[in-house]
Motif scaffolding. Sequence first.
Motif, PDB file in Angstrom:
ATOM      1  N   HIS A   1       0.817  -1.218   0.000  1.00 36.77           N
ATOM      2  CA  HIS A   1       0.000   0.000   0.000  1.00 36.77           C
ATOM      3  C   HIS A   1       0.848   1.265   0.000  1.00 36.77           C
TER       4      HIS A   1
ATOM      5  N   THR B   1      -3.168   0.611   4.173  1.00 36.27           N
ATOM      6  CA  THR B   1      -2.948  -0.557   5.009  1.00 36.27           C
ATOM      7  C   THR B   1      -3.089  -1.806   4.137  1.00 36.27           C
TER       8      THR B   1
ATOM      9  N   ALA C   1       0.597  -4.802   5.361  1.00 32.30           N
ATOM     10  CA  ALA C   1       0.614  -3.497   6.025  1.00 32.30           C
ATOM     11  C   ALA C   1       2.038  -3.227   6.495  1.00 32.30           C
TER      12      ALA C   1
ATOM     13  N   GLU D   1       3.436  -0.475   8.001  1.00 32.30           N
ATOM     14  CA  GLU D   1       3.715   0.529   9.029  1.00 32.30           C
ATOM     15  C   GLU D   1       3.291   0.056  10.414  1.00 32.30           C
TER      16      GLU D   1
ATOM     17  N   GLN E   1       0.574  -1.505  11.295  1.00 25.59           N
ATOM     18  CA  GLN E   1      -0.828  -1.220  11.547  1.00 25.59           C
ATOM     19  C   GLN E   1      -1.724  -2.397  11.177  1.00 25.59           C
ATOM     20  N   THR E   2      -2.955  -2.342  11.663  1.00 21.27           N
ATOM     21  CA  THR E   2      -4.008  -3.244  11.216  1.00 21.27           C
ATOM     22  C   THR E   2      -4.863  -2.471  10.223  1.00 21.27           C
ATOM     23  N   ASP E   3      -6.077  -2.938   9.957  1.00 21.42           N
ATOM     24  CA  ASP E   3      -6.964  -2.150   9.092  1.00 21.42           C
ATOM     25  C   ASP E   3      -8.128  -1.561   9.888  1.00 21.42           C
TER      26      ASP E   3
ATOM     27  N   GLN F   1      -9.667   1.480  11.577  1.00 19.09           N
ATOM     28  CA  GLN F   1      -9.467   2.925  11.523  1.00 19.09           C
ATOM     29  C   GLN F   1      -9.747   3.578  12.866  1.00 19.09           C
TER      30      GLN F   1
ATOM     31  N   TYR G   1      -4.701   4.164  10.964  1.00 17.98           N
ATOM     32  CA  TYR G   1      -4.982   2.766  11.272  1.00 17.98           C
ATOM     33  C   TYR G   1      -4.276   2.391  12.564  1.00 17.98           C
TER      34      TYR G   1
ATOM     35  N   SER H   1      -2.265   0.724  15.411  1.00 12.86           N
ATOM     36  CA  SER H   1      -1.074  -0.107  15.494  1.00 12.86           C
ATOM     37  C   SER H   1      -1.349  -1.335  16.352  1.00 12.86           C
TER      38      SER H   1
END
Length: 427
Positions: A85, A90, A110, A112, A114-116, A118, A144, A146
């Motif tokens: 992405h 994400t 993903a 960074e 993160q999960t998805d 928000q 998103y 962490s």
Amino acid sequence: MMTDNSDQENDEVLREMCRLCSSAPSFSFVKDGDKISVNVPNKTTVQAIFYDGLPYQGKTTKIFAYLGIPQSSNNRKLPGMVLVHGGGGTAYAEWVRLWNDRGYAALSIAVEGQTDRQVVVVVSDENTSKEGEEFGRNYPLCQYESHSYAGPPRDGIYRDTARKPIRDQWMYHAVSATLLGRSLLASFGSEVDESKIGTMGISWGACVTSTAVGIDESFAFAIHAYGCGNLAKSQNVYGTQLKKDLTYAQLWDPALRLGRTKLPQLWLSWPGDLHFCLACFASCYRLGQGPSMMSLIPRLGHGHQPCWRREEGFAFADSIVIENSPWCVEILNTGENQQRTNDSVQSVFSSARPLQRGYLVSTVGRGFTGNRHWVRTEAALNEEESHGEENRHYKVSAKLPRSTKAWFLNVVDSNGTIASSDYHELP
């Protein structure tokens, strides 16, 4: 850190990365009872997973991803895609499903930590955006969430090169997550054809993929949307921030290694992009030794879904895994095929598909390419003798508008799929 590291030291770090990423990482499926909330789609083969990443600041990391391996329709192994992405994005189940529908196993990662899921945060006027632009007010920002095994998030435009050792920098972890993702897909050997695993990155994800393919030769092909290398030369904030960044210049600029790549690559963008300069983008397209093509789509816009809605990425991937060659390439083996004569320009394309029309995209403006006004002019398209080749040859020619400063030619097939010539700046 931002020091004058030797090429030998940098190469040692990258060789170590490749070695660590060459084996399939352990992974686990996200379950309903896990202490994490993700948007796991119902009634689909796409599943949310975590797989092991490389250590960050001495701690274990995991990468959140969506994995989808559809049933093969002909009992043959499937080609695969590792999907990376862009900024603010994400892992996307939708992106995986789009590739699954085309007969590919896919892994959307993903990069960074993160999960998805928000979350909305309020950023005060004391903060700056990731591109370094100041805001004079409080404003809401969707991010998103962490997870507890996160690696580093992206810190602006390679800003962490000034503060962190190489092995703790975001690009190191984003590239390694991409390479580990390929190793993970390849581990499904009874279902996935290891020799036909490609990668696609969008925006910052393309900065990652264009770096990854220069470091490691294991991908079969790559699709880079918007993002590129040579950004220290860009006439916007990227150039301003990177022109004195030694770590970018010596280690992370994709242009450092694209010249030795031999895999097929598609470079997908548009002339109005405000993030990644078209001149920098085209310079990276020219570097690869393998069969590559460029698609510059007027009014495409910048984002994940604009690329998902287009056929160019799917058509390119299909042509590589089926025919082992891009479906359409500009022929540049002799100086006669692509030239400017007074106020006219022409080029020749070799295409496995019938081409329907051609047009010129040009500008009379100067400065950063994304700020210029680009105009479209219809071009003449004529089929030529292909000298026994299976592909058809087409000559496309057009007259340049008065005072043109930059231009490229596009050809279009019956499905609206676009292939572009090289990009040209005029004195």
